[in-house]
Scaffold this active site. Structure first.
Site, PDB file in Angstrom:
ATOM      1  N   GLY A 102      14.595  -7.139 -42.056  1.00 34.91           N
ATOM      2  CA  GLY A 102      13.759  -8.284 -42.370  1.00 34.91           C
ATOM      3  C   GLY A 102      12.638  -8.582 -41.407  1.00 34.91           C
ATOM      4  O   GLY A 102      11.826  -9.469 -41.661  1.00 34.91           O
ATOM      5  N   GLU A 131      19.730  -3.760 -39.219  1.00 32.75           N
ATOM      6  CA  GLU A 131      19.377  -2.576 -40.016  1.00 32.75           C
ATOM      7  C   GLU A 131      17.926  -2.693 -40.467  1.00 32.75           C
ATOM      8  O   GLU A 131      17.634  -2.896 -41.636  1.00 32.75           O
ATOM      9  CB  GLU A 131      20.355  -2.357 -41.175  1.00 32.75           C
ATOM     10  CG  GLU A 131      20.706  -3.572 -41.972  1.00 32.75           C
ATOM     11  CD  GLU A 131      21.818  -3.340 -42.994  1.00 32.75           C
ATOM     12  OE1 GLU A 131      22.642  -2.436 -42.805  1.00 32.75           O
ATOM     13  OE2 GLU A 131      21.842  -4.093 -43.980  1.00 32.75           O
ATOM     14  N   GLY A 180      14.246  -1.833 -41.530  1.00 32.45           N
ATOM     15  CA  GLY A 180      13.590  -0.790 -42.318  1.00 32.45           C
ATOM     16  C   GLY A 180      12.105  -0.781 -42.007  1.00 32.45           C
ATOM     17  O   GLY A 180      11.593   0.021 -41.231  1.00 32.45           O
ATOM     18  N   ARG A 181      11.412  -1.764 -42.580  1.00 31.01           N
ATOM     19  CA  ARG A 181       9.954  -1.819 -42.493  1.00 31.01           C
ATOM     20  C   ARG A 181       9.435  -1.737 -41.054  1.00 31.01           C
ATOM     21  O   ARG A 181       8.505  -0.997 -40.759  1.00 31.01           O
ATOM     22  CB  ARG A 181       9.474  -3.131 -43.125  1.00 31.01           C
ATOM     23  CG  ARG A 181       7.982  -3.349 -43.160  1.00 31.01           C
ATOM     24  CD  ARG A 181       7.674  -4.762 -43.624  1.00 31.01           C
ATOM     25  NE  ARG A 181       8.553  -5.147 -44.708  1.00 31.01           N
ATOM     26  CZ  ARG A 181       8.335  -4.883 -45.984  1.00 31.01           C
ATOM     27  NH1 ARG A 181       7.244  -4.250 -46.336  1.00 31.01           N
ATOM     28  NH2 ARG A 181       9.193  -5.248 -46.904  1.00 31.01           N
ATOM     29  N   CYS A 209      -4.123   5.250 -66.000  1.00 31.40           N
ATOM     30  CA  CYS A 209      -4.759   4.583 -67.141  1.00 31.40           C
ATOM     31  C   CYS A 209      -4.302   3.128 -67.239  1.00 31.40           C
ATOM     32  O   CYS A 209      -3.911   2.676 -68.302  1.00 31.40           O
ATOM     33  CB  CYS A 209      -4.413   5.318 -68.426  1.00 31.40           C
ATOM     34  SG  CYS A 209      -2.641   5.376 -68.706  1.00 31.40           S
ATOM     35  N   TYR A 217       8.235   1.419 -47.759  1.00 33.31           N
ATOM     36  CA  TYR A 217       8.049   0.975 -49.134  1.00 33.31           C
ATOM     37  C   TYR A 217       6.697   1.427 -49.700  1.00 33.31           C
ATOM     38  O   TYR A 217       6.023   0.684 -50.414  1.00 33.31           O
ATOM     39  CB  TYR A 217       8.191  -0.555 -49.233  1.00 33.31           C
ATOM     40  CG  TYR A 217       9.461  -1.067 -48.575  1.00 33.31           C
ATOM     41  CD1 TYR A 217      10.696  -0.832 -49.165  1.00 33.31           C
ATOM     42  CD2 TYR A 217       9.426  -1.744 -47.367  1.00 33.31           C
ATOM     43  CE1 TYR A 217      11.866  -1.273 -48.562  1.00 33.31           C
ATOM     44  CE2 TYR A 217      10.592  -2.196 -46.754  1.00 33.31           C
ATOM     45  CZ  TYR A 217      11.804  -1.953 -47.358  1.00 33.31           C
ATOM     46  OH  TYR A 217      12.944  -2.388 -46.765  1.00 33.31           O
TER      47      TYR A 217
HETATM   48  C1  LIG Z   1      20.836  -4.641 -47.213  1.00 36.25           C
HETATM   49  C2  LIG Z   1      19.526  -4.311 -46.606  1.00 36.25           C
HETATM   50  N1  LIG Z   1      19.448  -4.115 -45.286  1.00 36.25           N
HETATM   51  C3  LIG Z   1      18.273  -3.808 -44.681  1.00 36.25           C
HETATM   52  C4  LIG Z   1      17.106  -3.692 -45.419  1.00 36.25           C
HETATM   53  C5  LIG Z   1      15.824  -3.372 -44.700  1.00 36.25           C
HETATM   54  O1  LIG Z   1      14.972  -4.447 -44.770  1.00 36.25           O
HETATM   55  P1  LIG Z   1      13.557  -4.473 -44.022  1.00 36.25           P
HETATM   56  O2  LIG Z   1      12.807  -3.261 -44.443  1.00 36.25           O
HETATM   57  O3  LIG Z   1      12.952  -5.743 -44.493  1.00 36.25           O
HETATM   58  O4  LIG Z   1      13.840  -4.460 -42.535  1.00 36.25           O
HETATM   59  C6  LIG Z   1      17.141  -3.910 -46.803  1.00 36.25           C
HETATM   60  C7  LIG Z   1      15.933  -3.824 -47.610  1.00 36.25           C
HETATM   61  O5  LIG Z   1      15.851  -4.209 -48.748  1.00 36.25           O
HETATM   62  C8  LIG Z   1      18.390  -4.231 -47.412  1.00 36.25           C
HETATM   63  O6  LIG Z   1      18.472  -4.445 -48.734  1.00 36.25           O
END
Ligand SMILES: Cc1ncc(COP(=O)(O)O)c(C=O)c1O
Length: 282
Positions: A122, A155, A157-158, A233, A262
């Site tokens: 997040g 955890e 991601g972004r 298109c 993403y």
């Molecule tokens: C359960 C869970 N954990 C971690 C993430 C990673 O989130 P972010 O990319 O916002 O850090 C996500 C992304 O949807 C998720 O669904």
């Protein structure tokens, strides 16, 4: 490194218990909770609001009771991922602190010992570069770790991957219709759907190329504002609107940075069956 399986529903809990017992194993699990409160703001909220994610807080006691009757699982903690793309460091610290306090409360109430509290991901990245999550402020405000307490799992991601991907596409046409100017790319939202999905304009840089193989004058824009579209298109195949360019010619390359999260993975790759981009890993 211990493995914990995050369980999203009572049905998932029952299935996991069944599978584990069939294999004579005990699966360490964390229950993912959709809390009523104590969540973050951000562009994509997943808890504290109606979503398919996690177990509603009102059903938590029932789920915990079920774990005690399920010999294939061992409840080791909670999973509280709540939001995507939060840019407020102080709010993220408050969320982590609140998550730990909540987990301690639940553990106490149910006479459990949690060894894991997963606070999810997040931490955000503004793809336009206008704002940024202040990691220094986050680490400064974060309370000292309680080594006797549960392990705190992030955890992300972004935040880990957004900055390590670029998308480059050739300008294959320049057009003027209804008083707007368009640069059409050999590519588009089937490669990089994030700007269209989120409704923002992704910044881009022009890389000039001198190659011009045609016997007519090369179309170019100078000191212009342009909408950057893909080759699909659909009028929704837009990566940027109102991009200022000092100069842009057909055959030049537009490079979009911060595409590592993403970007490709959320795109509809085979819409119209155009070729996939070449991936270059440095
Ligand atoms: C359960 C869970 N954990 C971690 C993430 C990673 O989130 P972010 O990319 O916002 O850090 C996500 C992304 O949807 C998720 O669904």
């Amino acid at each position: 490194m211990p493995v914990t399986i995050n369980v999203e529903s009572v049905h998932e809990l029952r299935r996991l218990d069944l599978i584990a017992r069939r294999h004579h194993r005990v699966a360490p699990i964390a229950l993912r909770i959709n809390r009523a409160t104590g969540t973050l703001t951000g562009s994509h909220r997943m808890t504290g609001t109606p979503t398919p994610f996690g177990i509603d807080e009102s059903q938590l006691s029932q789920a915990i009771a079920l774990t005690t009757q399920s010999p294939g699982v061992r409840l080791t903690g909670l999973h509280l991922h709540s939001v995507s793309n939060n840019l407020d460091a102080a709010a993220h610290v408050a969320f982590v602190a609140d998550s730990l306090a909540y987990a301690a409360l639940i553990a106490d109430e149910h006479r459990l010992t949690f060894d894991t509290v997963n606070v999810g991901g997040g931490i955000g990245v503004d793809p336009t570069g206008a704002a940024a999550f202040d990691l220094d402020e986050f680490s400064r405000l974060l309370p000292e770790a309680d080594m006797s307490g549960p392990r705190v799992v992030y955890e992300l991601g972004r935040y880990l991957t957004a900055e390590i991907g670029w998308y480059a596409a050739e300008v294959i046409d320049i057009k003027h219709t209804h008083d707007r100017t368009f640069a059409v790319l050999r590519g588009g939202t089937h490669h990089f759907r994030l700007p269209a999905a989120w409704g923002y304009s992704h910044p881009a840089t022009v890389i000039e190329r001198e190659d011009w193989p045609y016997p007519w004058p090369r179309p170019e824009l100078v000191n212009a504002t342009v909408d950057v579209t893909g080759e699909l298109c659909t009028p929704r195949d837009v990566l940027a609107r109102g991009l200022h360019v000092d100069r842009l010619r057909i055959g030049d390359i537009l490079v979009f940075d911060r595409c590592g999260a993403y970007g490709w993975t959320i795109s509809h790759h085979d819409f119209l069956n155009h070729p996939h981009p070449t991936f270059i890993v440095l």
